[in-house]
Design an enzyme around this catalytic site. Structure first.
Site: not given
Ligand code: NAD
Length: 321
Positions: A67, A138, A199, A226
C-alpha cells in the site's frame, strides 16, 4: 492487470468480508505463513506531506504487494481526503502487477475490522456499553464494525471538540443504539468496550479511569510518539497486538516498554489467540488491551477480497500493462 477504482469500493466491499480477511491474515501472521516487510514513511518536503509504503507477503493466500500512500494536510481545502492510499497486488509466481486498487475506504474498513476482530476474540460476552474516544474520519467506521460484535445497548463518546460528536450520534441512532456525549471519567466508568481512535500525542485515558473487565481497542497510535492511553494502564492488563515489532516501535505499547513498565514478551499476537495457541481473556474481571497498529498485510487481504468481488461482478477494469 486489473483496476478497481476507489469509487467502486463502497458498493463492493462489506464489513463481513473485511472482518474475515483481517481475521484470516492475523492468523496467518501468527502461524508465520505471512509476514510484513519494514515500513517506509518519509516527510517528502513538499505540501507538508508524509508518504510511505506498507508491504508484505501472505504465502498461504499468495497475496504479495504494497500500500502506497500518506497524509496531505492541504487536501481538505481541495475537496479531497487528507489520507490518500493506493494498493498494488503482484502475482507471487511472476512478479507481474496483478491489480491496482483504491485504498482510501479499504483503509478505514480494515482498521475498523481489526478492532472488531479484537472485540470478537477478547471482550466479555455481556457488553452493554460501547465507548468511543475520537470523532474524526475513522471513528464512525469503528463504531459500525465494533457494534456488530456484541449486543450493545448504548454508545458513550468523547472528543476533544465535542461538537464533532454529532456524526457519531447519527450513526449510533441509525444502529438503534442510545448515544450520550460524556466526560472521559464517565466514559471509563460506564464502558464495557472502549475504542480509541485519535491522533493524540499525549495519553487521553488515564490509569484508574478504566473499570475491571473492560476491553480497550487502541487504534489511533500508528507512529512513534503518538499515545492514547497512560503507559501505566498496561501494567495490570492483558496485552494483545496485531504485530509485536510495530506495537513496541510505533504502536501504543511503545510507551510502557520504553518506560520499563512492561516487557515485550508480555504482548500476545491476536493471531495466536485466533489460532488457539494463546489464551485470550482469562476472566470477566481482566482488562484486555488490543494495540491495533495497522499492518500492510491487512491492506493486501482486503484488496485481494475486493478484487475477487469486482471480478465476480464484472466491475474490475482489465488493461494490457
Ligand atoms: P482525523 O484527523 O479525521 O481525526 C483525528 C481525531 O483525533 C479527532 O477526533 C481529534 O479530535 C482527535 N485528536 C487529535 N489530537 C488530539 C489530542 N491531542 N487529544 C485528543 N484528541 C485528539 O483522523 P482519523 O482519520 O480519524 O485517524 C485517527 C487516527 O487513527 C490517526 O492517528 C491515524 O493515523 C490513525 N489510523 C490508524 C490506523 C491503524 O491501522 N491503526 C489506520 C488509519 C488511521
Amino acid at each position: 492487470m486489473l483496476i478497481v477504482p476507489e469509487k467502486e469500493i463502497a458498493a463492493l466491499m462489506t464489513r463481513d468480508a473485511a472482518f474475515d480477511a483481517v481475521k484470516g491474515v492475523f492468523a496467518s501472521m501468527s502461524a508465520r505463513t505471512a509476514s510484513n516487510f519494514p515500513v517506509i514513511r518519509e516527510a517528502i518536503g513538499h505540501a507538508d506531506a508524509l508518504y510511505g509504503f506498507k508491504s508484505g507477503f501472505d504465502k498461504a493466500a499468495l497475496n504479495l504487494g504494497l500500500k502506497s500512500g500518506g497524509y496531505w494536510p492541504g487536501n481538505a481545502e481541495k475537496g479531497l481526503t487528507n489520507h490518500q492510499s493506493t494498493i498494488f497486488l503482484f502475482d507471487a509466481d511472476t512478479g507481474q502487477c496483478r491489480a491496482v486498487v483504491g485504498g482510501n475506504l479499504l483503509t478505514a474498513l480494515r482498521t475498523a475490522a481489526a478492532a472488531a476482530v479484537s472485540v470478537d476474540c477478547l471482550a466479555r460476552q455481556d457488553c452493554d456499553v460501547l465507548g468511543i474516544v475520537g470523532a474524526g474520519h475513522q471513528a464512525a467506521f469503528q463504531l459500525r464494525a465494533v457494534a456488530e460484535q456484541r449486543e450493545f445497548k448504548r454508545v458513550v463518546a468523547w472528543n476533544r471538540s465535542p461538537e464533532k460528536l454529532d456524526s457519531l450520534r447519527k450513526v449510533a441512532e441509525e444502529l438503534g443504539l442510545g448515544f450520550k456525549a460524556v466526560s472521559l471519567e464517565e466514559l471509563g466508568a460506564q464502558s464495557d468496550v472502549i475504542v480509541t481512535i485519535t491522533s493524540s500525542f499525549d495519553a487521553i485515558l488515564q490509569d484508574g479511569q478504566i473499570r475491571a473487565g473492560t476491553h480497550l481497542a487502541c487504534m489511533g497510535t500508528d507512529t512513534k510518539g503518538k499515545q492514547e492511553i497512560a503507559a501505566e494502564l498496561a501494567v495490570n492488563a492483558r496485552l494483545f497486538t496485531d504485530e509485536i515489532a510495530q506495537s513496541i516501535t510505533i504502536g501504543e505499547f511503545q510507551h510502557p516498554v520504553a518506560a520499563g513498565l512492561i516487557q515485550q514478551k508480555q504482548i500476545i499476537e491476536l493471531g495466536a489467540v485466533i489460532n488457539g495457541a494463546e489464551e485470550g481473556r482469562s476472566s470477566d474481571k481482566e482488562i484486555t488491551i488490543f494495540d491495533g497498529t495497522g499492518v500492510g498485510l491487512q491492506d493486501l487481504a482486503v484488496a485481494s477480497a475486493v478484487v475477487d468481488l469486482a471480478v465476480a461482478q464484472g466491475i474490475a477494469q482489465d488493461v494490457d500493462f
